[in-house]
Every structure is written in C-alpha cells, then in structure tokens.
Design a protein around this motif. Structure first.
Motif, PDB file in Angstrom:
ATOM      1  N   SER A 286       0.826  -1.208   0.000  1.00 26.07           N
ATOM      2  CA  SER A 286       0.000   0.000   0.000  1.00 26.07           C
ATOM      3  C   SER A 286       0.863   1.262   0.000  1.00 26.07           C
ATOM      4  O   SER A 286       0.529   2.257  -0.667  1.00 26.07           O
ATOM      5  CB  SER A 286      -0.944  -0.006   1.202  1.00 26.07           C
ATOM      6  OG  SER A 286      -0.212  -0.080   2.427  1.00 26.07           O
TER       7      SER A 286
ATOM      8  N   GLU B 198      -6.169  -7.024  -2.507  1.00 20.11           N
ATOM      9  CA  GLU B 198      -7.511  -7.604  -2.508  1.00 20.11           C
ATOM     10  C   GLU B 198      -7.460  -9.097  -2.206  1.00 20.11           C
ATOM     11  O   GLU B 198      -8.271  -9.619  -1.431  1.00 20.11           O
ATOM     12  CB  GLU B 198      -8.182  -7.366  -3.851  1.00 20.11           C
ATOM     13  CG  GLU B 198      -9.619  -7.880  -3.919  1.00 20.11           C
ATOM     14  CD  GLU B 198     -10.276  -7.583  -5.247  1.00 20.11           C
ATOM     15  OE1 GLU B 198     -11.520  -7.644  -5.322  1.00 20.11           O
ATOM     16  OE2 GLU B 198      -9.553  -7.312  -6.221  1.00 20.11           O
TER      17      GLU B 198
ATOM     18  N   VAL C 129      -4.185  -0.709   7.709  1.00 16.23           N
ATOM     19  CA  VAL C 129      -5.520  -0.232   7.329  1.00 16.23           C
ATOM     20  C   VAL C 129      -5.459   1.254   6.971  1.00 16.23           C
ATOM     21  O   VAL C 129      -6.008   1.695   5.948  1.00 16.23           O
ATOM     22  CB  VAL C 129      -6.515  -0.483   8.479  1.00 16.23           C
ATOM     23  CG1 VAL C 129      -7.812   0.298   8.236  1.00 16.23           C
ATOM     24  CG2 VAL C 129      -6.829  -1.966   8.594  1.00 16.23           C
TER      25      VAL C 129
ATOM     26  N   VAL D  38      -3.694   1.647   3.590  1.00 17.24           N
ATOM     27  CA  VAL D  38      -4.529   1.283   2.438  1.00 17.24           C
ATOM     28  C   VAL D  38      -5.451   2.426   2.048  1.00 17.24           C
ATOM     29  O   VAL D  38      -5.614   2.752   0.860  1.00 17.24           O
ATOM     30  CB  VAL D  38      -5.337   0.005   2.746  1.00 17.24           C
ATOM     31  CG1 VAL D  38      -6.427  -0.212   1.702  1.00 17.24           C
ATOM     32  CG2 VAL D  38      -4.427  -1.211   2.794  1.00 17.24           C
ATOM     33  N   PHE D  39      -6.041   3.077   3.033  1.00 18.49           N
ATOM     34  CA  PHE D  39      -6.932   4.189   2.714  1.00 18.49           C
ATOM     35  C   PHE D  39      -6.145   5.400   2.206  1.00 18.49           C
ATOM     36  O   PHE D  39      -6.649   6.159   1.363  1.00 18.49           O
ATOM     37  CB  PHE D  39      -7.774   4.550   3.938  1.00 18.49           C
ATOM     38  CG  PHE D  39      -8.945   3.624   4.126  1.00 18.49           C
ATOM     39  CD1 PHE D  39     -10.140   3.844   3.452  1.00 18.49           C
ATOM     40  CD2 PHE D  39      -8.845   2.518   4.954  1.00 18.49           C
ATOM     41  CE1 PHE D  39     -11.218   2.984   3.619  1.00 18.49           C
ATOM     42  CE2 PHE D  39      -9.914   1.650   5.123  1.00 18.49           C
ATOM     43  CZ  PHE D  39     -11.109   1.883   4.451  1.00 18.49           C
TER      44      PHE D  39
ATOM     45  N   GLY E 189      -5.638   4.781  -1.406  1.00 15.77           N
ATOM     46  CA  GLY E 189      -6.842   5.114  -2.161  1.00 15.77           C
ATOM     47  C   GLY E 189      -6.950   6.599  -2.433  1.00 15.77           C
ATOM     48  O   GLY E 189      -7.329   7.014  -3.543  1.00 15.77           O
TER      49      GLY E 189
ATOM     50  N   GLU F 205     -11.550   1.183  -4.868  1.00 13.96           N
ATOM     51  CA  GLU F 205     -12.818   1.263  -4.136  1.00 13.96           C
ATOM     52  C   GLU F 205     -13.368  -0.131  -3.849  1.00 13.96           C
ATOM     53  O   GLU F 205     -13.994  -0.358  -2.807  1.00 13.96           O
ATOM     54  CB  GLU F 205     -13.830   2.085  -4.932  1.00 13.96           C
ATOM     55  CG  GLU F 205     -13.576   3.582  -4.883  1.00 13.96           C
ATOM     56  CD  GLU F 205     -14.603   4.372  -5.668  1.00 13.96           C
ATOM     57  OE1 GLU F 205     -15.374   3.728  -6.438  1.00 13.96           O
ATOM     58  OE2 GLU F 205     -14.642   5.607  -5.533  1.00 13.96           O
TER      59      GLU F 205
ATOM     60  N   THR G 189     -11.243  -1.251  -0.791  1.00 17.76           N
ATOM     61  CA  THR G 189     -11.607  -0.578   0.458  1.00 17.76           C
ATOM     62  C   THR G 189     -13.030  -0.931   0.886  1.00 17.76           C
ATOM     63  O   THR G 189     -13.325  -0.984   2.087  1.00 17.76           O
ATOM     64  CB  THR G 189     -11.469   0.949   0.295  1.00 17.76           C
ATOM     65  OG1 THR G 189     -12.241   1.383  -0.838  1.00 17.76           O
ATOM     66  CG2 THR G 189     -10.016   1.330   0.087  1.00 17.76           C
TER      67      THR G 189
ATOM     68  N   LEU H 274     -12.728  -4.283   2.510  1.00 20.02           N
ATOM     69  CA  LEU H 274     -12.027  -4.111   3.789  1.00 20.02           C
ATOM     70  C   LEU H 274     -12.966  -3.527   4.840  1.00 20.02           C
ATOM     71  O   LEU H 274     -12.996  -3.993   5.989  1.00 20.02           O
ATOM     72  CB  LEU H 274     -10.817  -3.205   3.589  1.00 20.02           C
ATOM     73  CG  LEU H 274      -9.996  -2.866   4.838  1.00 20.02           C
ATOM     74  CD1 LEU H 274      -9.462  -4.125   5.504  1.00 20.02           C
ATOM     75  CD2 LEU H 274      -8.849  -1.919   4.487  1.00 20.02           C
ATOM     76  N   THR H 275     -13.733  -2.523   4.477  1.00 21.20           N
ATOM     77  CA  THR H 275     -14.679  -1.919   5.429  1.00 21.20           C
ATOM     78  C   THR H 275     -15.722  -2.931   5.884  1.00 21.20           C
ATOM     79  O   THR H 275     -16.087  -2.985   7.059  1.00 21.20           O
ATOM     80  CB  THR H 275     -15.362  -0.704   4.774  1.00 21.20           C
ATOM     81  OG1 THR H 275     -14.372   0.237   4.360  1.00 21.20           O
ATOM     82  CG2 THR H 275     -16.313  -0.027   5.761  1.00 21.20           C
TER      83      THR H 275
ATOM     84  N   LEU I 289     -13.505   5.088   8.799  1.00 20.44           N
ATOM     85  CA  LEU I 289     -14.008   3.975   7.998  1.00 20.44           C
ATOM     86  C   LEU I 289     -15.512   4.046   7.789  1.00 20.44           C
ATOM     87  O   LEU I 289     -16.029   3.806   6.692  1.00 20.44           O
ATOM     88  CB  LEU I 289     -13.650   2.630   8.660  1.00 20.44           C
ATOM     89  CG  LEU I 289     -12.172   2.248   8.665  1.00 20.44           C
ATOM     90  CD1 LEU I 289     -11.973   0.948   9.452  1.00 20.44           C
ATOM     91  CD2 LEU I 289     -11.658   2.086   7.257  1.00 20.44           C
TER      92      LEU I 289
END
Length: 380
Positions: A266, A301, A326, A329-330, A333, A351, A354, A357-358, A378
């Motif tokens: 990431s 993923e 985490v 990763v965001f 994005g 997307e 994420t 993940l969410t 999140l």
C-alpha cells in the motif's frame, strides 16, 4: 531244523542284501540309502527314505534363499542408481496445488499444506540449504550468530536460507517453458519452509528485529520483481510477475508476513501514484508502471479476501500492525484519486478493495482492535 538252518546260512543273507541293493538302484535311490549287510530291517529302510526327503527339502530351501538374496542385490543396485537422478525431474508436475487459482479471486481459499506429499524432496532441499549456510559460517563468512539460543538460531537459519533460495530462484528461473515444473516444485517448497519457520518462531515468542529484517528483505525483493520483473525474456515477463504475485499471496497466509506485505504494498502504491502524476504518458516506463499498480491493488484484494478473518483468529495477531496497514490502504486510495483524470480504473479497483475491507472490519473482533478515530474514518 531245516528252516532255522536256512535263516542262519550266510550265503543266503548276502544274496538277499545284494538283491535289495540292486532293487534300490533301479528305483533311483542313491547308493548311500542301501546297505551291504543283512542287518537292515524295515525301520532302518524308513529312516533312510526320510533322510533323502529331508536333504531334498533343504536343498530346495537353499535355492530359494539364494534367489531372494540375488533379488535384494538387484533392488539395492536400482535404489543406488536412482539416488543419482535429479530429485526434481523436468516432467514432474507440482503435487501440492500451490499455483491453483493463479490470478483469480477465491474467498474460500484453502491451505495447500494438507495436500503436500513431497516430504522427502522438501527435507532434502532444506538440509542442503542449511548445510550450505552452516559451512559458510564455519568458514568465517558469517562471523556473528543471530542469537545464542541454538533452537531459535536453527529456525532463523532455516528462514534466512529459505528466503535466499526463493529470491535466487525467482531471479534465475522462469515459470514457463522447460523450467516451469522445476520452478513450481522448488518455489512452493521454499515458501513452505518460510511459513513453517515463521510459525515456529511466532509460537515461541521469538519474532524479534532480526526476524522482521529478514521478512522485510523478502517482501521488498519480491515486490521489486513483481513491479519491475527480472532478467526474464520480455515475452514472458508479465506472466513471471503474476507468479511472483501468487508467491506473495501464499506467503501472506501467515499473519505476520501477510500484514507486512499489505503495509509495504500500500505504501508502494502511494509512491507509484505520485510518480505517475508527473510521468509522461508516452514514456516507455509508463505501461510497466500501470500494470504494477494493478498487480499491487489486486494483491491487496487477494490478501484481505483470503486471510483477514483467519488472521484475526491467531493468537499472535498484531492489532497495532493492523491499525498501520488499514490506515495505509486508505491513504493509497486517496493518492490514486489524484490520477482520476488520467485513469479512473485505478479508483474503481481501489474502491472495491476498500469496500471489502470496510465490510470485514465491521465484524468481530476488529471493532475492538481499532482506535475510535480509525473506525470513524471507515464508517463515518
């Protein structure tokens, strides 16, 4: 009186004995079974017959034993000749299903270790690599040992040797053509050694800075090959990068190495997005950079879909590391959103990651592991 005189006549006794001897020779019995005196009665005759039968029986047994010995000698020779053959012949296929679902999403991904039946090959490879490293250490090339505990030292030696072997294999081999079977067999064994060593170190509470350094080196070198390839022919370069991605995916089954892979990848996505922002689309390096970003997003993923829930059930799961990757990763994005005007596909892929993940982080026990501000970003 006349009868008794006949019985006592020596010439008659001799004639009877000669007749008996002649009769036995005509029946095929050996001369030793006959006698030249008249004192042999019926019981002595039966005893001679039994002796001949016993001799024939033991002679046959001796022939059978000799045949068995010759057969064992032949088997031993075949076995000794077989030891000189290649343990990984080119025509043997991977038996552990390590490369099943190559490049495909599989939420119900299962462990390959239960189906491995190449134990002797793996043991041989491990012993060769460990012996090589111990020899180098004794020769003074490795001056300092990792740690004083011999058991932990052996595990670290196995881990380091397996990492070196796997990276060297990826740098010098090709997963296509004549080398494909050889590459598959040896790469899955090296990955198995790495996972086994990490598991033992984790259960023993020995995941220290040395282990982290070895794991980080492995991730960086594999990620470099996945993004940039190696010395392989350009015609098979992309397929080679897919194989490296799958190796990282399988190694990610261990929560320690898996979480570090997600964190490193990431972070690499964020840097790649910034580089693409200032790169000329007609630059020769642009297509490779584009495919690298896709492979990295896809790898994240895979790891999240395959392992996140199983990671959380492990006693050695690191919740602090979970928080770090985490957030990373965001951030990746957000970095890809800057490229929307150039390629909106990146955002669509990210997307999807994420979103999955969410969804998973909303399940137990993750809400108890994450900080409130992270949960707010999140689900806010």
């Amino acid at each position: 009186m006349e009868n008794s005189s006949i019985e006592l006549d020596p010439s008659l006794k001799l004639a009877i004995a000669m007749a008996l001897a002649h009769s036995r020779r005509r029946q095929g019995l050996p001369p030793s079974a006959t006698t030249t005196t008249a004192h042999h009665d019926d019981s002595r005759t039966k005893f001679g017959d039994n002796s001949v039968a016993d001799a024939i029986k033991w002679k046959n047994k001796a022939k059978q034993r000799k045949g068995e010995i010759l057969k064992l000698k032949e088997d031993l020779q075949i076995a000794e000749e077989g030891m000189q053959h290649d343990l990984f012949p080119q025509n043997i296929s991977c038996k552990c299903y390590f490369y099943d679902n190559l490049g495909q999403l599989s939420p119900s991904h299962g462990s390959y270790q239960d189906r491995i039946n190449d134990v002797f090959h793996r043991r041989f490879l491990r012993q060769v690599r460990l012996a090589e490293r111990k020899k180098r250490r004794l020769n003074g090339l490795l001056v300092q040992s990792y740690i004083s505990d011999s058991a932990v030292e052996n595990e670290l030696e196995q881990l380091k040797a397996s990492v070196d072997f796997l990276v060297e294999l990826c740098e010098t081999s090709s997963p296509t053509g004549a080398e494909e079977a050889n590459f598959k067999n040896r790469s899955h064994q090296a990955a198995d050694f790495i996972l086994a060593a990490l598991k033992d170190l984790s259960l023993g509470g020995k995941l220290d800075e040395t282990t982290k350094s070895i794991v980080s080196c492995l991730i960086m070198r594999l990620m470099q090959m996945m993004c940039n390839g190696s010395q392989n022919d350009e015609s098979v370069l992309y397929s080679f990068r897919i194989y490296v991605q799958h190796l990282m995916r399988e190694l990610g089954g261990d929560p320690y190495i898996g979480q570090h892979i997600v964190l490193a990848v990431s972070q690499r996505i964020s840097m790649a997005a910034e580089s693409l922002l200032f790169m000329d689309p007609f630059d020769n390096a642009f297509p490779k950079m584009h495919s690298s970003i896709y492979l990295m997003i896809q790898l994240i993923e895979f790891l999240i879909s395959d392992y996140l829930l199983s990671w959380s059930t492990r006693r050695d799961f690191d919740s602090k590391l979970l928080e770090d990757w985490v957030t990373s990763v965001f951030h990746a994005g957000k970095a890809l959103e800057l490229l929307e005007t150039r390629n909106a596909v990146y955002i669509l892929y990210m997307e999807r990651v994420t979103g999955e993940l969410t969804r998973l982080l909303g399940r137990d026990p993750f809400p108890r592991m994450l900080k409130p501000d992270t949960l707010g970003r999140l689900f806010g």
